[in-house]
Design a protein around this motif. Structure first.
Motif, mmCIF file in Angstrom:
data_model
loop_
_atom_site.group_PDB
_atom_site.id
_atom_site.type_symbol
_atom_site.label_atom_id
_atom_site.label_comp_id
_atom_site.label_asym_id
_atom_site.label_seq_id
_atom_site.Cartn_x
_atom_site.Cartn_y
_atom_site.Cartn_z
ATOM 1 N N ARG A 4 0.827 -1.205 0.000
ATOM 2 C CA ARG A 4 0.000 0.000 0.000
ATOM 3 C C ARG A 4 0.862 1.255 0.000
ATOM 4 O O ARG A 4 0.642 2.181 -0.781
ATOM 5 C CB ARG A 4 -0.905 -0.031 1.235
ATOM 6 C CG ARG A 4 -1.893 1.106 1.338
ATOM 7 C CD ARG A 4 -2.786 0.902 2.558
ATOM 8 N NE ARG A 4 -3.822 1.917 2.614
ATOM 9 C CZ ARG A 4 -3.681 3.097 3.212
ATOM 10 N NH1 ARG A 4 -2.551 3.397 3.823
ATOM 11 N NH2 ARG A 4 -4.673 3.977 3.210
ATOM 12 N N GLU A 5 1.858 1.293 0.886
ATOM 13 C CA GLU A 5 2.697 2.491 1.001
ATOM 14 C C GLU A 5 3.636 2.663 -0.188
ATOM 15 O O GLU A 5 3.792 3.765 -0.720
ATOM 16 C CB GLU A 5 3.515 2.432 2.295
ATOM 17 C CG GLU A 5 2.701 2.344 3.559
ATOM 18 C CD GLU A 5 1.850 3.577 3.814
ATOM 19 O OE1 GLU A 5 2.226 4.672 3.368
ATOM 20 O OE2 GLU A 5 0.789 3.426 4.460
ATOM 21 N N LEU A 6 4.288 1.568 -0.578
ATOM 22 C CA LEU A 6 5.272 1.648 -1.669
ATOM 23 C C LEU A 6 4.610 1.569 -3.032
ATOM 24 O O LEU A 6 5.248 1.872 -4.036
ATOM 25 C CB LEU A 6 6.287 0.514 -1.531
ATOM 26 C CG LEU A 6 7.141 0.533 -0.269
ATOM 27 C CD1 LEU A 6 8.041 -0.694 -0.220
ATOM 28 C CD2 LEU A 6 7.985 1.796 -0.198
ATOM 29 N N GLY A 7 3.333 1.157 -3.061
ATOM 30 C CA GLY A 7 2.615 1.009 -4.314
ATOM 31 C C GLY A 7 1.747 2.208 -4.628
ATOM 32 O O GLY A 7 2.225 3.276 -4.992
ATOM 33 N N TYR A 8 0.428 2.078 -4.421
ATOM 34 C CA TYR A 8 -0.449 3.108 -4.969
ATOM 35 C C TYR A 8 -0.342 4.451 -4.244
ATOM 36 O O TYR A 8 -0.483 5.509 -4.867
ATOM 37 C CB TYR A 8 -1.893 2.600 -5.044
ATOM 38 C CG TYR A 8 -2.761 2.725 -3.828
ATOM 39 C CD1 TYR A 8 -3.460 3.904 -3.555
ATOM 40 C CD2 TYR A 8 -2.963 1.641 -2.973
ATOM 41 C CE1 TYR A 8 -4.290 4.005 -2.462
ATOM 42 C CE2 TYR A 8 -3.806 1.735 -1.883
ATOM 43 C CZ TYR A 8 -4.466 2.922 -1.634
ATOM 44 O OH TYR A 8 -5.301 3.015 -0.553
#
Length: 458
Positions: A270-274
């Motif tokens: 979630r943090e490193l992705g979207y």
């Protein structure tokens, strides 16, 4: 079972890892020591009942076994983490996402992470009945993210579009609409409208919603006809909020209780992705890549009813936040027991240290009409004026100059190196929190209360 070389010593007593004749660490000897320590831990755990059936003494034995192998893993990663990463990525030429990286390390570096079979068993258990093997993944990813070389490369790899988004792009460009399951995506007048539609759980996020959100964000950034993005919650079917729009209830605590919230596929992705793609853009080949390697666009968030937990975290990365006057924002990290993503990194910058502590540590709700709400919300309007305010915001942000200036503002406010260092420690601390007894107890009580309430409503 592999025998430990004499120079390794006993991992349980905290002795040093192997060194060669010159005093430097020997990778080959350290790999043998690592595999041996993992074998000992696995044997110790296999000799015990499953976690749910252990006595306090047996729990203590399991803890000792896991601590012993984690000590060896941590030392090995501090010495050889960059070597591990370079081997897995073929000298930083392969872009591996988090799950691929973890699988590759499990297969190529025996003992560095729990085995695939152990993880498969773990995933089928309730959170309270797990062994806590994701903590070893957190340890692994912390050390990789700590390194400027591997950490930067991993974050860049996570900024690439997903395969699912690339597969769906032709359809979205042709039709301008997609239903991804938990997120609906529609292109209207140059704006991508992302509507969160987990109507049964008030848009509480789980692994699937993170997957759908990243796909939707990728598509909005990849489509050249989209110039600005909007995120809003849809109308709910939940008995208490039926027919009302809700932004987000944060993490799905029921899914966490049942063991279906993943450190790698949810909390870190979630943090490193979207979220990072909304904030810093999508790394993809395009005509202007020679001067700007990412595609980024302005984003508007529209808050109806509430933005709790992960919903509040989202607001901190948007360029404009419009909220209904009857809504509120909260980040109940202390109540849930987990770390609120990168909220601790960003909230202080926006609201100041005192307000941040009131919100994160004390559980303060900030209602949209309070003066402090203007630290997090740009515009507060009556609920029936939300559509108009959102349309005006999208129109104002639809400008190439906005794109360039948001990039420079974000660079000044949160340098990439600061984000990398924060995420390194987050990987470890969030993994520990997931398996702490206070969190397990709280989510268990929440799940029981939610089940009772649902039964009463039916």
């Amino acid at each position: 079972m592999t025998a430990a070389p004499a120079s390794v010593g006993n991992a349980r007593t905290g002795d040093s890892v192997a060194t060669d004749a010159t005093g430097g660490s020997s990778l080959a000897a350290d790999r043998r020591a690592l595999a041996d320590a993992a074998d000992r831990a696995e044997d110790a755990l296999a000799a015990l009942p499953v976690p749910a059936e252990r006595t306090p003494a047996q729990h203590a034995l399991a803890t000792d076994a896991k601590n012993a192998v984690r000590t060896v893993r941590g030392r090995f990663l501090r010495l050889h983490g960059e070597t591990v990463y370079r081997q897995l990525t073929d000298g930083h030429t392969l872009d591996l996402r988090l799950p691929e990286l973890v699988v590759g390390a499990t297969e190529s570096w025996p003992g560095l992470l729990p085995g695939a079979e152990s993880m498969a068993v773990e995933q089928g258990r309730l959170q309270a009945e797990k062994e806590g093997l994701e903590i070893d993944q957190g340890l692994f990813l912390r050390e990789l993210l700590r390194s400027p070389g591997s950490g930067r490369h991993l974050i860049d790899a996570m900024a690439l579009p997903t395969a699912r988004a690339l597969d769906l792009l032709p359809e979205f460009r042709r039709t301008g609409t997609l239903d991804l399951g938990s997120v609906r995506l529609e292109r209207r007048d140059g704006a991508a409208h992302l509507t969160m539609c987990r109507t049964d759980c008030l848009n509480a996020e789980d692994n699937q919603q993170v997957e759908d959100m990243e796909t939707a964000v990728d598509l909005a950034l990849l489509d050249p006809e989209v110039r600005v993005g909007l995120l809003r919650g849809g109308e709910m079917t939940h008995p208490r909020y039926r027919g009302r729009r809700v932004f987000s209830a944060g993490i799905n605590l029921k899914s966490l209780h049942t063991g279906r919230i993943s450190l790698v596929d949810f909390l870190l992705r979630r943090e490193l992705g979207y979220l990072n793609k909304i904030f810093r853009g999508l790394r993809v080949e395009h005509s202007g890549a020679w001067h700007t390697p990412v595609i980024e666009k302005p984003w508007v968030a529209a808050v109806d009813t509430f933005a709790i937990g992960g919903g509040a975290q989202l607001l901190m990365i948007f360029d404009r936040v419009v909220a209904a006057s009857d809504s509120y924002v909260s980040l109940p990290a202390a109540q849930e027991g987990i770390v609120p993503g990168a909220g601790n990194l960003r909230l202080g910058r926006l609201a100041g240290g005192r307000v941040s502590r009131q919100v994160v540590l004390w559980g303060r709700r900030i209602h949209a009409t309070e003066p402090d709400a203007r630290l997090l919300l740009d515009e507060v309007v009556e609920p029936d004026l939300m559509d108009r305010a959102v349309a005006e915001s999208l129109e104002r942000l639809d400008s190439p100059a906005v794109v360039t200036n948001r990039r420079m503002l974000n660079l000044a406010e949160e340098p990439p190196e600061q984000f990398r260092q924060y995420m390194a420690e987050f990987a470890m601390q969030q993994a520990l929190r997931l398996y702490s007894q206070d969190v397990i107890g709280k989510v268990g009580r929440f799940s029981a209360a939610a089940t009772t309430a649902a039964a009463a409503a039916a």
